[in-house]
Design an enzyme around this catalytic site. Structure first.
Site, PDB file in Angstrom:
ATOM      1  N   GLU A 301       0.815  -1.211   0.000  1.00  0.00           N
ATOM      2  CA  GLU A 301       0.000   0.000   0.000  1.00  0.00           C
ATOM      3  C   GLU A 301       0.859   1.277   0.000  1.00  0.00           C
ATOM      4  O   GLU A 301       0.861   2.035   0.959  1.00  0.00           O
ATOM      5  CB  GLU A 301      -0.916   0.010   1.226  1.00  0.00           C
ATOM      6  CG  GLU A 301      -1.847  -1.190   1.317  1.00  0.00           C
ATOM      7  CD  GLU A 301      -2.551  -1.275   2.659  1.00  0.00           C
ATOM      8  OE1 GLU A 301      -2.212  -0.499   3.578  1.00  0.00           O
ATOM      9  OE2 GLU A 301      -3.442  -2.122   2.797  1.00  0.00           O
ATOM     10  N   GLY A 303       1.735   5.086  -0.611  1.00  0.00           N
ATOM     11  CA  GLY A 303       1.004   6.341  -0.807  1.00  0.00           C
ATOM     12  C   GLY A 303       1.982   7.482  -0.988  1.00  0.00           C
ATOM     13  O   GLY A 303       2.123   8.054  -2.067  1.00  0.00           O
ATOM     14  N   ARG A 304       2.694   7.798   0.094  1.00  0.00           N
ATOM     15  CA  ARG A 304       3.706   8.845   0.067  1.00  0.00           C
ATOM     16  C   ARG A 304       4.721   8.630  -1.053  1.00  0.00           C
ATOM     17  O   ARG A 304       5.120   9.566  -1.746  1.00  0.00           O
ATOM     18  CB  ARG A 304       4.437   8.847   1.417  1.00  0.00           C
ATOM     19  CG  ARG A 304       5.550   9.841   1.534  1.00  0.00           C
ATOM     20  CD  ARG A 304       6.530   9.458   2.659  1.00  0.00           C
ATOM     21  NE  ARG A 304       5.869   8.968   3.847  1.00  0.00           N
ATOM     22  CZ  ARG A 304       5.517   9.718   4.878  1.00  0.00           C
ATOM     23  NH1 ARG A 304       5.776  11.005   4.859  1.00  0.00           N
ATOM     24  NH2 ARG A 304       4.927   9.187   5.934  1.00  0.00           N
ATOM     25  N   CYS A 371      -0.573  32.188  13.329  1.00  0.00           N
ATOM     26  CA  CYS A 371      -0.301  32.689  14.685  1.00  0.00           C
ATOM     27  C   CYS A 371       0.123  31.564  15.616  1.00  0.00           C
ATOM     28  O   CYS A 371      -0.525  31.295  16.639  1.00  0.00           O
ATOM     29  CB  CYS A 371      -1.529  33.409  15.223  1.00  0.00           C
ATOM     30  SG  CYS A 371      -1.975  34.860  14.255  1.00  0.00           S
ATOM     31  N   GLU A 372       1.183  30.897  15.247  1.00  0.00           N
ATOM     32  CA  GLU A 372       1.766  29.829  16.051  1.00  0.00           C
ATOM     33  C   GLU A 372       3.279  29.917  15.929  1.00  0.00           C
ATOM     34  O   GLU A 372       3.813  29.999  14.812  1.00  0.00           O
ATOM     35  CB  GLU A 372       1.325  28.444  15.553  1.00  0.00           C
ATOM     36  CG  GLU A 372      -0.161  28.165  15.631  1.00  0.00           C
ATOM     37  CD  GLU A 372      -0.604  27.823  17.041  1.00  0.00           C
ATOM     38  OE1 GLU A 372       0.268  27.470  17.869  1.00  0.00           O
ATOM     39  OE2 GLU A 372      -1.812  27.910  17.311  1.00  0.00           O
ATOM     40  N   TYR A 401       0.576  14.062   2.113  1.00  0.00           N
ATOM     41  CA  TYR A 401       0.310  14.435   3.501  1.00  0.00           C
ATOM     42  C   TYR A 401       0.511  15.919   3.769  1.00  0.00           C
ATOM     43  O   TYR A 401       0.952  16.313   4.835  1.00  0.00           O
ATOM     44  CB  TYR A 401       1.167  13.593   4.459  1.00  0.00           C
ATOM     45  CG  TYR A 401       0.826  12.131   4.397  1.00  0.00           C
ATOM     46  CD1 TYR A 401      -0.371  11.658   4.936  1.00  0.00           C
ATOM     47  CD2 TYR A 401       1.681  11.240   3.773  1.00  0.00           C
ATOM     48  CE1 TYR A 401      -0.692  10.318   4.862  1.00  0.00           C
ATOM     49  CE2 TYR A 401       1.368   9.888   3.688  1.00  0.00           C
ATOM     50  CZ  TYR A 401       0.179   9.431   4.237  1.00  0.00           C
ATOM     51  OH  TYR A 401      -0.143   8.098   4.156  1.00  0.00           O
TER      52      TYR A 401
END
Length: 444
Positions: A301, A303-304, A371-372, A401
């Site tokens: 499987e 994906g990335r 704002c982090e 992702y």
């Protein structure tokens, strides 16, 4: 546009595991992907914008099909899914691994055959199961004992559903503790060592509406070594042998999950797919021969490893300032379109695109607009010391992702996705507008 030979291309661009194979320069600083200048894409679609190299996606699919000719290859849709992506997987002969009713329904609206899908999830909702059964999903991976009765009841009298069981192999592997899913101390699957997996399998065998086709495991994500997969093969075959002794059951499928690691920056390790295929096939054949079992069909499987290297994210520099001895380069995106640096400490290698600079390289922090304090897209990155507001930055390996984990933080709207191929760019997913955001807000 003429392609510049690799020797004339900057080192970051020449690195094949970081930039799409179609990336090239017609002039110094004039970076293009899929034959389309990145400046043209930024001007046409605005920034931030994600660029997907369609040839790169197809090439990765074919690489997997060639490496695993006898296996079933399922694209892990959670990495990035849109209708065009589902169609490409169908055209390239891959199945889909989906994790929700939403992913399943979107793929079906694109014409993807539901029988070639597998539904995962540690906490499947009633809607997930109802949708999967209504649309005819190929297999459902059972992740907990409670799902067995729920699924059997949902199938109904006279119904039938193929299932697999997700087994925890007891293997710690992956690029970050938050993506190591093969150990006993996380939420996925049923334990191999404490007997929960075998107990669940016995319960499934007592449900005539459910057909157990195989075992599933997933050691983790962003794995760059073959060894965890070989260990998983041995443990899964060991369980298969015990099931045959206990129930006379010979399972025809073994799903080893995905998690195949890729390089995000030049020089980083990536999983050797050729070595993986060769060694896993040998390990599986040897283990089955020792146990006296027929070799099950392998399922993987990725994906990335398919979507990631095909993507490039483009940002416009908004401000440059020094603070505390650091040079901060702030851009018009951030953790709302790529939360991975904040979640997993992922490090990227952004590059100046659209202009050539002869300035010395400087260590900078590419910061997001949110704002982090943790909204950092690329820490300790190298950029020309004369980087300035209005510059365009290109971030490679942005296909997986990022948008699939995007949020509505600060209500800035999620960016669009543009596909490029043979000198043509076309919109796959449009930018989220304020009209979209307002439309969801129905309160007074």
């Amino acid at each position: 546009m003429t392609t510049v030979h690799a020797s004339a291309v900057p080192a970051a661009l020449a690195e094949p595991s970081v930039w799409p194979a179609s990336a090239a320069e017609s002039r110094p600083g004039g970076l293009a992907v899929g034959g389309v200048p990145l400046t043209e894409i930024a001007d046409r679609f605005g920034t931030p914008v994600h660029v997907l190299d369609e040839a790169g996606v197809r090439d990765r699919c074919r690489t997997y099909r060639n490496a695993f000719p006898d296996a079933e290859v399922l694209y892990a849709a959670e990495a990035f899914l849109c209708r065009a992506m589902a169609r490409r997987m169908d055209e390239e002969g891959l199945g889909l691994d989906v994790c929700s009713a939403g992913e399943l329904e979107l793929a079906v609206t694109a014409g993807f055959p539901p029988e070639r899908m597998v539904l995962h999830g540690n906490a499947k909702s009633p809607r997930d199961l109802e949708t999967a059964l209504r649309l005819g999903v190929g297999r459902i991976v059972i992740d907990s004992p409670s799902e067995i009765a729920r699924l059997a009841a949902a199938v109904g009298p006279g119904g039938h559903q193929k299932v697999m069981v997700r087994v925890v192999p007891g293997i710690s592997a992956g690029g970050h503790e938050k993506v190591r899913t093969g150990t006993e101390d996380q939420k996925f699957g049923l334990s191999l060592t404490d007997g929960h997996a075998r107990h669940a399998i016995a319960r499934i065998l007592g449900r005539p509406r459910l057909e157990l086709t195989g075992l599933h495991c997933h050691p983790g994500s962003q794995i760059t070594s073959v060894k965890p997969y070989l260990a998983a093969v041995r443990r899964m075959v060991g369980l298969m042998a015990r099931l045959r002794e206990q129930h006379g059951l010979v399972l025809p499928e073994l799903d080893l999950g995905g998690g195949h690691g890729i390089a995000y920056r030049p020089g980083e390790d990536a999983l050797d797919l050729t070595a993986l295929a060769r060694k896993v096939r040998k390990e599986l054949a040897d283990a089955c021969a020792s146990a006296g079992l027929p070799v099950p069909r392998l399922v993987i499987e990725p994906g990335r490893a398919i979507a990631g290297p095909a993507g490039v994210a483009l940002y416009r520099v908004l401000s440059v300032k020094r603070s505390g001895g650091n040079l901060f380069v702030a851009v018009d995106g951030g953790m709302s379109d790529n939360p991975r640096p904040a979640l997993y400490g992922v490090r990227y290698a952004p590059r100046l695109a659209g202009r050539h600079s002869t300035a010395e390289r400087a260590r900078v922090t590419v910061a997001g607009r949110h704002c982090e304090a943790g909204d950092i897209l690329a820490a300790d990155a190298e950029l020309p010391a004369d980087v300035r507001p209005g510059d365009l930055l290109a971030v490679p390996v942005a296909g997986a992702y990022q948008l699939s984990m995007a949020s509505g933080y600060n209500l800035v709207g999620r960016p669009p996705v543009a596909a490029v191929h043979d000198g043509i760019a076309r919109l796959l997913v449009r930018r989220e507008s304020m009209a979209d955001i307002r439309g969801r807000d129905v309160g007074r």
